[in-house]
Scaffold this active site. Structure first.
Site, PDB file in Angstrom:
ATOM      1  N   LYS A  45      80.798  36.816 -13.176  1.00 21.51           N
ATOM      2  CA  LYS A  45      80.086  37.533 -14.239  1.00 21.51           C
ATOM      3  C   LYS A  45      78.823  37.947 -14.002  1.00 21.51           C
ATOM      4  CE  LYS A  45      82.795  33.989 -16.696  1.00 21.51           C
ATOM      5  NZ  LYS A  45      82.962  32.875 -17.802  1.00 21.51           N
ATOM      6  N   LYS A  47      76.112  36.374 -14.464  1.00 19.72           N
ATOM      7  CA  LYS A  47      75.407  35.642 -15.575  1.00 19.72           C
ATOM      8  C   LYS A  47      74.795  34.484 -14.968  1.00 19.72           C
ATOM      9  CE  LYS A  47      78.288  35.474 -19.606  1.00 19.72           C
ATOM     10  NZ  LYS A  47      79.319  34.311 -20.492  1.00 19.72           N
TER      11      LYS A  47
END
Length: 134
Positions: A45, A47
């Site tokens: 992701k 992230k």
């Protein structure tokens, strides 16, 4: 017993997360939360979480709506989780509308409306602005 599962990162836990978990739990008797691991968040992701997986897991486990927290390590595990945990209902926020319809072959799929005025992205953005001002 009706089992429900949902997935997420749940970083900077806020009332939008609690609303989602409460509404998910209302759809059944037992709520499983698949929590994205730090490695999955970063590798897939892109992230970076503020809180580690273990801290996020502890926070989720303290919420009365949550019965079990399991790690989410890849995108593909959802079908296996549904089978392994005998899930009746798969729940996600409506920002994922249609993305998990392939699971309808195995369970009910429900997309719940998000709490519109709050998100982790918004919190991080606003905190960044406050820090830049100081």
């Amino acid at each position: 017993m009706k089992r429900v599962i949902t997935y997420g990162t749940f970083d900077l836990l806020h009332y939008g997360h609690i609303n989602l978990l409460r509404r998910a739990k209302e759809l059944g008797d037992y709520l499983i939360v698949a929590l994205s691991t730090d490695e999955f968040n970063w590798n897939e992701k892109r992230k970076k979480c503020y809180f580690s997986f273990e801290i996020r897991k502890t926070l989720l486990e303290s919420i009365r709506y949550v019965d079990l927290v399991i790690p989410e390590e890849n995108w593909e595990q959802k079908k296996n989780d549904v089978k392994e945990y005998h899930v009746d209902t798969f729940v996600m926020g409506d920002d994922w509308q249609g993305k998990f319809d392939y699971l309808k072959e195995f369970c009910e799929v429900v997309y719940l409306p998000r709490t519109p005025e709050i998100s982790t992205t918004k919190i991080k953005s606003e905190l960044g602005k406050v820090i830049q001002k100081n």
